[in-house]
Write a protein that holds these residues in place. Structure first.
Motif, PDB file in Angstrom:
ATOM      1  N   LYS A  73      -6.930  20.806  11.087  1.00 47.85           N
ATOM      2  CA  LYS A  73      -7.359  21.117   9.725  1.00 47.85           C
ATOM      3  C   LYS A  73      -8.855  20.892   9.537  1.00 47.85           C
ATOM      4  CE  LYS A  73      -2.873  20.224   7.575  1.00 47.85           C
ATOM      5  NZ  LYS A  73      -2.108  19.367   6.627  1.00 47.85           N
ATOM      6  N   TYR A 122     -11.116  21.450  11.634  1.00 43.64           N
ATOM      7  CA  TYR A 122     -11.821  22.596  12.213  1.00 43.64           C
ATOM      8  C   TYR A 122     -11.405  23.916  11.556  1.00 43.64           C
ATOM      9  CZ  TYR A 122     -14.102  19.982  15.941  1.00 43.64           C
ATOM     10  OH  TYR A 122     -14.920  19.127  16.654  1.00 43.64           O
ATOM     11  N   GLY A 123     -10.707  23.820  10.441  1.00 42.22           N
ATOM     12  CA  GLY A 123     -10.385  25.016   9.677  1.00 42.22           C
ATOM     13  C   GLY A 123      -9.118  25.731  10.075  1.00 42.22           C
ATOM     14  N   GLU A 181      -5.434  25.920   9.509  1.00 36.28           N
ATOM     15  CA  GLU A 181      -4.437  25.443   8.558  1.00 36.28           C
ATOM     16  C   GLU A 181      -3.006  25.754   8.974  1.00 36.28           C
ATOM     17  OE1 GLU A 181      -5.066  23.603   6.010  1.00 36.28           O
ATOM     18  OE2 GLU A 181      -7.260  23.717   6.018  1.00 36.28           O
TER      19      GLU A 181
END
Length: 252
Positions: free
Chosen positions: A37, A39-40, A42
């Motif tokens: 999360k 590092y983006g 999801e």
């Protein structure tokens, strides 16, 4: 552009070393999820059991999965703390993946290892203190310390032979019981029972049993039952090795 596969590999690598250091299952899963999360990513799903770590992400209409098998391991508090610290730093300030990997390598290269002498010394004092705790004399404690060191040497030798945990435990219990009998028969110790029990405490899987109960209580049934089976198996190995040694000694 974010390379999801590299991020997934990084997160799983950190989780792998946390678990290899003796980290709890919930800690491993939470660490990998938080890294993804941070590092983006999801869409990450993480599943860990005592001997396996699996993480999967959904990207570009396809699933990307990374899996690591966890070999037999003990507990390394220093490494666990270092991996936890690195995970927190990366979650707070996500570094580029190549820099994060470099930071991971630096932490692993700085890992501290105790010498075999220190490990044997820990076996000696641990066994001796347990014997005193159970009511033994100082003579019994010294004998138990010698038996504990013998267990450490046996386990170290069996590790070199790549023996599994069950066989190592049987060998350690047998050597300890025979040595305890010999020391008491020679007049150096007073109670064979107390010397033997104190030395065998170095083999008792207290951490594994505690983690098993905790995993079951938080709902990680697969992990908890697996660790519980391991603890029971070690207990059986201790009894088997000690019983065989005492039985053979009585025959002669």
């Amino acid at each position: 552009m974010v390379d999801v596969e590299e991020i997934l590999d990084l997160a799983v690598e950190v989780g792998y070393h946390i678990q290899l250091a003796g980290g709890e299952i919930y800690r491993v899963e939470e660490s990998v999820s938080r890294l993804l999360k941070a590092y983006g990513v999801e869409t990450g799903e993480v599943f860990a059991i005592p001997n396996c770590l699996i993480a999967s992400v959904h990207t570009g209409g396809r699933e990307v999965t990374s899996m690591r098998r966890i070999p037999n391991h003990g507990t390394d508090i220093w490494k666990l703390e270092a991996m936890n610290g690195l995970c927190r730093k990366l979650c707070a300030v996500p570094l580029p993946v190549d820099q994060a990997r470099s930071a991971l390598r630096e932490e692993l290269e700085g890992e501290k290892q105790y010498s075999q002498f220190v490990i044997l010394l820990a076996h000696f004092f641990g066994a001796g203190m347990f014997t005193l705790f159970f009511g033994g004399s100082w003579r019994d404690a010294l004998c138990a310390g010698a038996c504990g060191a013998a267990i450490g040497l046996t386990v170290w030798w069996m590790d070199g032979l790549r023996a599994n945990l069950f066989i190592r435990t049987i060998a350690g219990g047998g050597v300890s019981a025979l040595l305890a009998l010999g020391l008491v028969a020679a007049g150096l110790g007073q109670s064979t029972d107390l010397v033997t029990i104190g030395a065998l405490m170095t083999l008792v899987p207290g951490v594994a049993l505690t983690n098993a109960v905790r995993d079951v209580m938080v709902g990680d049934m697969v992990s908890g039952l697996s660790k519980l089976a391991e603890a029971v198996l070690i207990g059986v190995a201790i009894a088997l090795g000690t019983g065989l040694a005492l039985g053979i000694a009585q025959m002669f």
